[in-house]
Design an enzyme around this catalytic site. Structure first.
Site, PDB file in Angstrom:
ATOM      1  N   ASP A  54     -10.281 -42.573  -9.380  1.00 60.88           N
ATOM      2  CA  ASP A  54     -10.983 -42.872 -10.632  1.00 60.88           C
ATOM      3  C   ASP A  54     -10.626 -41.807 -11.676  1.00 60.88           C
ATOM      4  O   ASP A  54     -10.209 -40.692 -11.310  1.00 60.88           O
ATOM      5  CB  ASP A  54     -12.486 -42.884 -10.326  1.00 60.88           C
ATOM      6  CG  ASP A  54     -13.313 -43.587 -11.386  1.00 60.88           C
ATOM      7  OD1 ASP A  54     -12.748 -44.389 -12.151  1.00 60.88           O
ATOM      8  OD2 ASP A  54     -14.531 -43.345 -11.432  1.00 60.88           O
ATOM      9  N   GLY A 103     -19.155 -47.670 -16.049  1.00 57.43           N
ATOM     10  CA  GLY A 103     -20.542 -47.377 -16.447  1.00 57.43           C
ATOM     11  C   GLY A 103     -21.492 -48.490 -16.067  1.00 57.43           C
ATOM     12  O   GLY A 103     -22.390 -48.850 -16.829  1.00 57.43           O
TER      13      GLY A 103
END
Ligand SMILES: [Zn+2]
Length: 287
Positions: free
Chosen positions: A82, A208
């Protein structure tokens, strides 16, 4: 099932109308728990590591745990790096056998982001590793990477032009979401997903995710998002289950680490089960 490529999992998800949960694991314990739960509910899963996790647990430990878990599961399991702005860490993960990486160039200006993304794509593709690209900054700081201010924002046409030119496999555009816990209601941009996918056939990733409602997730998935990142929810499940168990230990003056691990695993499994249901990925992997 053998270890999977992230891009293959996303293309299947696009066909099936669901999104693959991409969960930020933090250690071998959470790798085992997340894959066990994914297997149980029949969902493909992407295990994600932050740069911080790679540095803390070590690349060898993480990739070995992920591959063992994948081989013992009947669902597709991929390992993804990530948000990584650091080219050396990208090269390390490519060499060690990650399935895919997110080259986070959102701290660079457009010209540098474009040039370096093309270089990363070339390096990754030579090793069979796929690339998620981020050149706009998604708000919030995650494990020390990112910013609370929108410094780089582009038009959809600019994003597509860079994606085409660099040969990137997956796109992480700004969609109104932010990393961490929401302090106020976000202004989401699900229509931006439709606009991108109408113009260019590239998988779109939502960052998110923790804190959105089921309806908000469904709108993004219906518009074509095929990978949704979940990090904060696992951190909370991990730490709060540990805290509850440790309070018991203190109250009873009994200290058993293995039972602590079991509590953390149970809480982590539940995170995977919950999101597989919301993202409609449960039952979608061939059993
Ligand atoms: Zn993110």
């Amino acid at each position: 099932m053998p270890y999977a490529n992230t891009l293959d999992l996303l293309r299947e998800a696009e066909k099936g109308g669901y999104a693959v949960p991409a969960i930020n694991i933090v250690d071998p314990l959470t790798i085992a728990a997340i894959v066990r739960a994914a297997d149980e509910v029949g969902s493909p899963v992407i295990l994600q590591t932050s740069v911080k996790t790679v540095k803390s647990a070590g690349a060898d430990v993480l990739v070995t745990a992920a591959k063992v878990a994948a081989e013992n599961a009947s669902v597709g399991v991929a390992l993804h790096l990530d948000h990584c702005p650091d080219r050396e860490v990208i090269s390390l993960c490519v060499e060690k056998g990650w399935s895919s990486v997110l080259f986070d160039a959102s701290d660079r200006n457009l010209e540098t982001a474009r040039r370096e993304t093309a270089e990363v794509v070339k390096e990754c593709h030579a090793a069979g590793v796929t690339v998620e690209s981020e050149i706009e900054n998604i708000l919030g700081v995650e494990d020390g990477v990112g910013s609370d201010e929108a410094t780089h924002a582009y038009t959809v046409d600019q994003l597509i032009e860079v994606a085409k030119e660099t040969g990137t496999d997956m796109l992480a555009p700004a969609l109104g979401t932010a990393h961490g816990q929401y302090k106020s209601d976000p202004v989401l941009q699900p229509d931006r997903v439709t606009e991108i996918r109408d113009k260019y056939d590239i998988p779109v990733v939502l960052h998110g995710g923790t804190g959105l409602t089921d309806a908000q997730f469904h709108e993004f998935i219906d518009n074509g998002v095929s990978k949704i990142n979940i990090s904060t929810a696992l951190k909370h499940a991990y730490m709060k289950s540990a805290l509850a168990y440790l309070k018991d230990c203190e109250a009873n003056d009994k200290w058993e680490p293995v039972k602590l691990f079991a509590e953390i695993e149970k809480a982590s499994e539940q995170v995977m089960r919950d999101y597989a249901k919301i993202f409609r990925s449960e039952g979608k992997a061939a059993k």
